[in-house]
Design an enzyme around this catalytic site. Structure first.
Site, PDB file in Angstrom:
ATOM      1  N   GLU A 135       1.082   1.532 -48.353  1.00  0.00           N
ATOM      2  CA  GLU A 135       2.492   1.865 -48.097  1.00  0.00           C
ATOM      3  C   GLU A 135       3.392   1.539 -49.278  1.00  0.00           C
ATOM      4  O   GLU A 135       4.606   1.574 -49.161  1.00  0.00           O
ATOM      5  CB  GLU A 135       2.987   1.178 -46.821  1.00  0.00           C
ATOM      6  CG  GLU A 135       2.778  -0.314 -46.781  1.00  0.00           C
ATOM      7  CD  GLU A 135       3.232  -0.962 -45.473  1.00  0.00           C
ATOM      8  OE1 GLU A 135       3.949  -0.332 -44.694  1.00  0.00           O
ATOM      9  OE2 GLU A 135       2.865  -2.123 -45.263  1.00  0.00           O
ATOM     10  N   ASP A 173       7.175   3.287 -45.025  1.00  0.00           N
ATOM     11  CA  ASP A 173       7.500   2.520 -46.238  1.00  0.00           C
ATOM     12  C   ASP A 173       7.107   3.267 -47.496  1.00  0.00           C
ATOM     13  O   ASP A 173       7.784   3.164 -48.522  1.00  0.00           O
ATOM     14  CB  ASP A 173       6.817   1.149 -46.187  1.00  0.00           C
ATOM     15  CG  ASP A 173       7.650   0.170 -45.383  1.00  0.00           C
ATOM     16  OD1 ASP A 173       8.878   0.135 -45.604  1.00  0.00           O
ATOM     17  OD2 ASP A 173       7.096  -0.515 -44.517  1.00  0.00           O
ATOM     18  N   CYS A 175      -0.458   5.915 -40.032  1.00  0.00           N
ATOM     19  CA  CYS A 175       0.167   5.238 -38.893  1.00  0.00           C
ATOM     20  C   CYS A 175       1.691   5.260 -38.954  1.00  0.00           C
ATOM     21  O   CYS A 175       2.353   4.742 -38.068  1.00  0.00           O
ATOM     22  CB  CYS A 175      -0.334   3.800 -38.770  1.00  0.00           C
ATOM     23  SG  CYS A 175       0.111   2.776 -40.169  1.00  0.00           S
ATOM     24  N   HIS A 190       0.824  -1.207   0.000  1.00  0.00           N
ATOM     25  CA  HIS A 190       0.000   0.000   0.000  1.00  0.00           C
ATOM     26  C   HIS A 190       0.858   1.257   0.000  1.00  0.00           C
ATOM     27  O   HIS A 190       0.456   2.293  -0.515  1.00  0.00           O
ATOM     28  CB  HIS A 190      -0.962  -0.018   1.192  1.00  0.00           C
ATOM     29  CG  HIS A 190      -2.181  -0.842   0.904  1.00  0.00           C
ATOM     30  ND1 HIS A 190      -2.755  -1.706   1.803  1.00  0.00           N
ATOM     31  CD2 HIS A 190      -2.918  -0.940  -0.226  1.00  0.00           C
ATOM     32  CE1 HIS A 190      -3.795  -2.288   1.245  1.00  0.00           C
ATOM     33  NE2 HIS A 190      -3.909  -1.860   0.017  1.00  0.00           N
TER      34      HIS A 190
HETATM   35  C1  PEP Z   1       4.973   2.267 -42.173  1.00  0.00           C
HETATM   36  O1  PEP Z   1       5.566   1.672 -43.059  1.00  0.00           O
HETATM   37  O2  PEP Z   1       4.750   3.501 -42.192  1.00  0.00           O
HETATM   38  C2  PEP Z   1       4.468   1.538 -41.002  1.00  0.00           C
HETATM   39  C3  PEP Z   1       3.671   2.093 -40.133  1.00  0.00           C
HETATM   40  O3  PEP Z   1       4.890   0.273 -40.798  1.00  0.00           O
HETATM   41  P1  PEP Z   1       6.373  -0.137 -40.343  1.00  0.00           P
HETATM   42  O4  PEP Z   1       7.087   1.108 -39.914  1.00  0.00           O
HETATM   43  O5  PEP Z   1       6.205  -1.114 -39.251  1.00  0.00           O
HETATM   44  O6  PEP Z   1       6.932  -0.740 -41.581  1.00  0.00           O
HETATM   45 MG    MG Z   2       5.488  -0.483 -43.223  1.00  0.00          MG
END
Ligand code: PEP
Ligand code: MG
Length: 554
Positions: free
Chosen positions: A428, A452, A499, A188
């Site tokens: 990508e 990529d 992403c 705790h």
């Molecule tokens: C990318 O290619 O932008 C991606 C998000 O995947 P990674 O970086 O894992 O290839």
């Molecule tokens: Mg990628």
């Protein structure tokens, strides 16, 4: 300089002077009492006063740390009513004619030792609560109070151990952190310290009295105490601490607020993760969900390809923990720079242009099906989306979807439940950008992998540092490709996320909003700085294509 290791109970950094505090232990002899009845009465009085004390601590903790934490002291008050524990003290006084102090000391130590020996680490850590309650009884009986833990300068406290009742009374204005020889991360005391945001190390075996007055850095991230640090280290860690404080301030200000501009334009901000160990960060930083789970790390971090059941267990845990938030699992993107030793990709002259992502998976359908089956089974436990990496055309996506449906049919035949999954495409490769319309017609969402996409659009190896002077993460071709992809998605009524690393670039955020990007998926620690930036913006309703001027002058 000396480096000392302990168990950290909170990420954070403290830099300052060490103050060693020794606990004062009353000396208690086992000389028999002459009047057991009088001892019993003293014990009952002390017990009632100790209950009052715990109730006061409860009120204090309620203000400082909230109801959940304050409950620790209600539990302590209940321990002081516990028939077995208190009964054993009364029995010792009655039958062995022990003094109240001696009966409390012996009975308290016995109870604490029994609890400390339990297998479950959480339950075992409760022995510290019994010790705390015992101590409060001894204090009221003997009048020997604990050493005051107050100094007029900021300090890092060093002690053998700290009880919850001492921790809640620590003056946060001067206390930078604490280091103890004993204690456990489940105690705790640790829970309290976390809720009060005090970086601390427990189980620091080397704790020593001659540390008093010496300078130290307490690094809660690595669980290290640096004694007598060099000026350079103090500088480096001061900078880290400054960033840390900024981030904590962001957390307090922005958790739970929408990513919305002043004129009402919103965007989702999700997190990129590599495994279960990142989930705490996703929660702490208030991400909308997971926009990219790089599932290949499950393969890279294990000595053999993870089985269907092993993968199912991980996906299920992630989904259950984050539900109803969406989790986007990218199917394993092995190949190129991500080749586990136990797999054979054959000889490739250009692995980055070789058998990677869905190309590998589609040429090894049994291997691929193991992951797809695990995902379909886990989908029963939360909000799952699956997306496929390294696509170049709609036909590859169709092949992945077909395999997914084959797996679903097989599982259904076996009577194994499966859940719904959304299907997404990673965009990508340049070919996927040019085929974005056809791909969009076959899926539920896009996620643009700018890492990529940059590499393949510009024909620049992302691993090759000698290309840094040529490489522009905001290359006009990449920005055009992003915009083209977002438009294709929207024409087909699906959402487009980003992403890759570009998603977290604050100089791009406004432009992403203007071109209508629906979501950004970023490292969890970037979620709140982006939120803060977005909430400061006013796009004044202009959502047309407006590339950064410096990039598009013609
Ligand atoms: C990318 O290619 O932008 C991606 C998000 O995947 P990674 O970086 O894992 O290839
Ligand atoms: Mg990628």
């Amino acid at each position: 300089m000396l480096t000392i290791n302990g168990n950290s109970i909170l990420d954070g950094i403290a830099i300052g002077t060490l103050r060693v505090v020794r606990q004062m232990q009353p000396s208690i002899s086992n000389t028999p009492a002459t009047d057991p009845e009088a001892e019993l009465a003293r014990f009952e009085q002390a017990r009632l006063r100790a209950i009052d004390q715990q109730n006061t601590l409860y009120e204090e903790a309620l203000l400082k740390a909230g109801a959940e934490i304050a409950a620790v002291f209600s539990i302590h008050a209940l321990m002081l009513e516990d028939e077995e524990f208190m009964g054993s003290i009364r029995t010792m006084i009655r039958t062995e004619h022990s003094t109240a102090e001696y009966a409390v000391l012996v009975s308290g130590s016995r109870h604490a030792a029994v609890i400390a020996g339990l297998d479950d680490p959480y339950l075992a850590a409760r022995s510290a609560d019994i010790e705390d309650v015992t101590q409060s009884l001894l204090e009221t009986l003997t009048g020997v109070l604990p050493a005051p833990l107050q100094f007029d300068q900021p300090f890092i406290l060093v002690a053998d151990d700290l009880a919850p009742s001492q921790t809640i009374r620590l003056d946060k204005k001067q206390l930078l952190g604490f280091v103890t020889r004993k204690g456990s991360a489940a105690s705790h005391t640790a829970i309290l310290a976390r809720s009060m945001n005090i970086p601390a190390l427990v189980q620091c075996q080397e704790v020593n009295d001659n540390w008093n007055g010496r300078q130290a850095i307490l690094d809660g991230y690595s669980g290290t105490l640096y004694l007598d640090p060099t000026p350079q280290m103090v500088k480096t860690f001061s900078e880290l601490r400054r960033k840390d404080e900024e981030h904590r301030a962001l957390l307090t200000r922005l958790r739970g607020l929408p990513n919305q501009t002043k004129d009402g334009c919103t965007i989702e901000i999700e997190a990129n993760i590599g495994g279960l160990e990142d989930l705490a960060q996703v929660e702490e930083n208030d991400a909308a969900g997971v926009g990219l789970f790089r599932s290949e790390f499950l393969y890279l971090n294990s000595p053999a390809a993870p089985t269907e059941d092993e993968q199912f267990a991980v996906y299920k845990q992630v989904l259950k923990r984050l539900a109803p938030k969406r989790v986007v699992v990218r199917t394993c993107d092995l190949g190129a720079d991500k080749m586990p030793d136990y797999m054979d990709f054959g000889e490739e002259i250009n692995p980055a242009l070789g058998l990677r992502g869905v190309r590998f998976c589609l040429t090894h359908p049994d291997f691929f099906k193991t992951q797809l089956r695990a995902l379909l089974r886990a989908a029963c436990y939360g909000n799952l989306a699956v997306m496929f990496p390294m696509l170049t055309r709609a036909e590859e996506l169709e092949a992945c979807k077909e395999l997914l449906e084959i797996c679903r049919a097989e599982l259904q035949r076996q009577g194994i439940p499966t859940g719904p999954v959304q299907v997404g495409a990673m965009i990508e490769t340049p070919a996927a950008v040019l085929n974005a319309s056809e791909i969009a017609a076959s899926c539920d969402f896009f996620s643009i992998g700018t890492n990529d996409l940059h590499q393949y659009l510009c024909a620049m190896d992302r691993q090759n540092q000698t290309l840094d002077s040529f490489s522009d993460p905001r290359h006009p071709a990449l920005l055009r490709a992003v915009e083209w992809t977002v438009q294709a998605a929207h024409r087909h009524g699906i959402k487009a996320a980003i992403c890759g690393e570009l998603a977290a670039d604050p100089t791009m955020t406004e432009w992403f909003l203007r071109i209508g990007v629906d979501a950004l998926s970023v490292n969890p620690v970037s979620v709140l700085p982006l939120r803060e930036q977005i909430r400061e913006m006013d796009l004044m309703g202009v959502f047309a294509f407006m590339p950064p001027e410096v990039r598009f002058t013609k």
